[in-house]
Write an enzyme that holds these catalytic residues in place. Structure first.
Site, PDB file in Angstrom:
ATOM      1  N   GLN A  74       0.856  -1.199   0.000  1.00  0.00           N
ATOM      2  CA  GLN A  74       0.000   0.000   0.000  1.00  0.00           C
ATOM      3  C   GLN A  74       0.886   1.241   0.000  1.00  0.00           C
ATOM      4  O   GLN A  74       1.604   1.508   0.969  1.00  0.00           O
ATOM      5  CB  GLN A  74      -0.913   0.016   1.231  1.00  0.00           C
ATOM      6  N   GLU A  94       2.979   7.478   7.468  1.00  0.00           N
ATOM      7  CA  GLU A  94       4.304   7.804   8.004  1.00  0.00           C
ATOM      8  C   GLU A  94       5.015   6.567   8.554  1.00  0.00           C
ATOM      9  O   GLU A  94       6.241   6.444   8.447  1.00  0.00           O
ATOM     10  CB  GLU A  94       4.186   8.855   9.112  1.00  0.00           C
ATOM     11  N   ARG A  96       4.812   3.500   7.390  1.00  0.00           N
ATOM     12  CA  ARG A  96       5.376   2.786   6.228  1.00  0.00           C
ATOM     13  C   ARG A  96       6.596   3.524   5.689  1.00  0.00           C
ATOM     14  O   ARG A  96       7.600   2.920   5.303  1.00  0.00           O
ATOM     15  CB  ARG A  96       4.308   2.663   5.129  1.00  0.00           C
ATOM     16  N   ASN A 128      -5.310   7.422  10.335  1.00  0.00           N
ATOM     17  CA  ASN A 128      -4.766   6.801  11.544  1.00  0.00           C
ATOM     18  C   ASN A 128      -5.870   6.216  12.417  1.00  0.00           C
ATOM     19  O   ASN A 128      -5.695   5.152  13.026  1.00  0.00           O
ATOM     20  CB  ASN A 128      -3.961   7.825  12.346  1.00  0.00           C
ATOM     21  N   ARG A 131      -7.101   2.628  11.689  1.00  0.00           N
ATOM     22  CA  ARG A 131      -6.275   1.464  12.021  1.00  0.00           C
ATOM     23  C   ARG A 131      -6.853   0.765  13.251  1.00  0.00           C
ATOM     24  O   ARG A 131      -7.399   1.397  14.141  1.00  0.00           O
ATOM     25  CB  ARG A 131      -4.834   1.892  12.325  1.00  0.00           C
TER      26      ARG A 131
END
Length: 496
Positions: A74, A94, A96, A128, A131
């Protein structure tokens, strides 16, 4: 290491990571085709509004390992920055990005989006929050930041993330934790549920809990109990049930220290619990003083019960300073006044017929109470009972004690007796003065010379003053004559 392409077209790191070529990954957000492009990692920079503030080093290494094997499945989302758009700011991804930097990748697959500051801000936080592993304190801060933009409210956030409004509200309450307790939640030493319970209380109570219950290092006795048990302990230690108090609680219903106002979703079935002990104590003291003054005004002969072996409460101290009569008596030697019946509430009964029965019973109790209090008032007026009042910590309670019948007198009789006693005391004082004078005359050597005019006047004055009225006739005096003479002599004495 060298880069090779796997079957799905994503990049895989090989021997030379700095020369890895990443494949183009297509996506179609908003029904518009958007492709990922490789951007030099040196041109990419994190944003300062990312909701994620902490990055676990071990978790980043695991992610980097996964990317080295499977590639970056991704891409990260960025937007152009700088006057000429020569730099790129991360909107989402961020974590990743950091994992890719650990692999020293020269280029990173990115999706470039055109976004205003507001849009980038919202996208960063929203990504975020979607998640599953977002830490509770970070989620709380993210929700708060979205609320602070004024573009969202609890209802719209709940719809956006498929959460209940209560969940959003409770997460926002975590932002009310003091730093020390927030750190315990962030470190996992205190559960999010426990943090939500603690967040309902003011900063002073939280400070006390941190220092004396949780411990700043999270080793306290309250750190390892469930949220429900924790809430029970907090209520026992730091709150008082307002239903137990009888003063006017109108202002308390809207007070920020009332537990019913901690939660937007409270059922409101009771007055709540007060967390401001100083305010509660002041209100209760004022109520007790008012009640004590009222019962004392209704019965001038009332006596307050004093505390012989324990310290007086604040209300009792105030009443004592007011000059009211107190006696150290034991209440077990007294009889309690009847208690006012409590009217039933329809909300306490599921069936109307049960409520009707309760009302009927209440009517009977009220009639009995009225009759008994009337009897006691009559006995009190007749002087057959003496009423006592005890100021305890919750109310002013009345007691009474029977008085011996031979000693019982009405208020009018008591006043008449006191008036007669005062008059008789005055007569006794005058008689003693005359007797003392006669004693002096017997013992002292009387000069042989004749009395002067003043001495003779004084002698007649005292003789006539001691003369009883029933003896006036024996010496040929009339009441008006002797009274006029005494008045004349008193006037002369004053003039001299």
């Amino acid at each position: 290491m060298k880069a090779i392409k796997n079957n799905n077209g994503t990049a895989v790191a090989t021997e030379n990571a700095t020369q890895v070529a990443t494949a183009v990954v297509a996506s179609k957000p908003d029904n518009k085709e958007r492709k990922a492009v490789n951007i030099a990692s040196d041109l990419i920079e994190p944003s300062n509004y990312n909701a994620r503030k902490t990055f676990d080093a071990d978790a980043l290494k695991e992610l980097a390992q996964s990317i080295s094997v499977h590639g970056l499945i991704q891409p990260i989302t960025v937007r152009r920055k700088g006057e000429k758009g020569e730099h790129y700011e991360i909107i989402c991804g961020e974590r990743r990005f950091r994992a890719c930097r650990l692999l020293n990748l020269a280029e990173i697959p990115c999706i470039i989006r055109e976004a205003t500051d507001e849009q980038a801000y919202d996208l960063s936080i929203i990504e975020n929050l979607q998640r599953e592993d977002v830490p509770p304190m970070e989620a709380a801060e993210a929700y708060k930041r979205l609320i602070d933009t004024k573009r969202y409210d609890i209802a719209s956030l709940a719809m956006q993330y498929g959460k209940s409004e209560k969940h959003i509200y409770q997460m926002l309450k975590l932002c009310d934790l003091i730093k020390g307790i927030a750190n315990l939640v962030s470190e996992g030493k205190l559960t999010a549920s426990a943090g939500i319970v603690v967040s309902k209380y003011d900063k002073k109570i939280q400070e006390d809990m941190l220092n004396n219950r949780f411990g700043k290092d999270g080793t306290g006795e309250w750190c390892h109990i469930s949220a429900n048990v924790l809430e029970g302990r907090i209520r026992n230690c730091y709150t008082n049930n307002l239903d137990s108090y009888h003063f006017d609680k109108t202002k308390c219903l809207k007070c920020a220290h009332n537990s019913t106002n901690f939660d937007l979703f409270a059922d409101g079935s009771s007055c709540g619990k007060c967390t401001n002990k100083k305010c509660l104590s002041d209100k209760q003291t004022a109520y007790l003083v008012e009640q004590a003054q009222a019962v004392a005004l209704a019965d001038p002969k009332l006596v307050f019960v004093g505390e012989q072996y324990s310290q007086d409460n604040e209300a009792t101290q105030i009443i004592k300073k007011g000059g009211y009569e107190f006696k150290n008596v034991q209440t077990y030697n007294l009889t309690s006044y009847p208690t006012t019946p409590t009217a039933p509430k329809a909300t306490d009964y599921k069936k109307p017929e049960n409520f009707d029965k309760a009302q009927e019973q209440y009517g009977k109790e009220q009639e009995k109470y009225t009759k008994r209090t009337a009897q006691l008032d009559e006995l009190k007026e007749q002087g057959k009972i003496r009423v006592y009042a005890k100021i305890d910590n919750s109310n002013v309670k009345l007691y009474y004690k029977e008085v011996a019948t031979k000693d019982t007198k009405t208020n009018a009789q008591l006043i008449a007796d006191l008036t007669a006693k005062r008059e008789r005391n005055s007569e006794i004082a005058n008689e003693k003065t005359a007797e003392d004078l006669r004693e002096v005359l017997r013992k002292e050597q009387i000069p042989q010379s004749a009395f002067t005019a003043d001495e003779e006047t004084a002698m007649y004055f005292f003789m006539l003053s001691a003369l009883r009225r029933h003896n006036y006739k024996a010496v040929g005096l009339k009441i008006m004559t002797i009274t006029a003479y005494q008045t004349s002599e008193n006037s002369k004495s004053l003039n001299r």
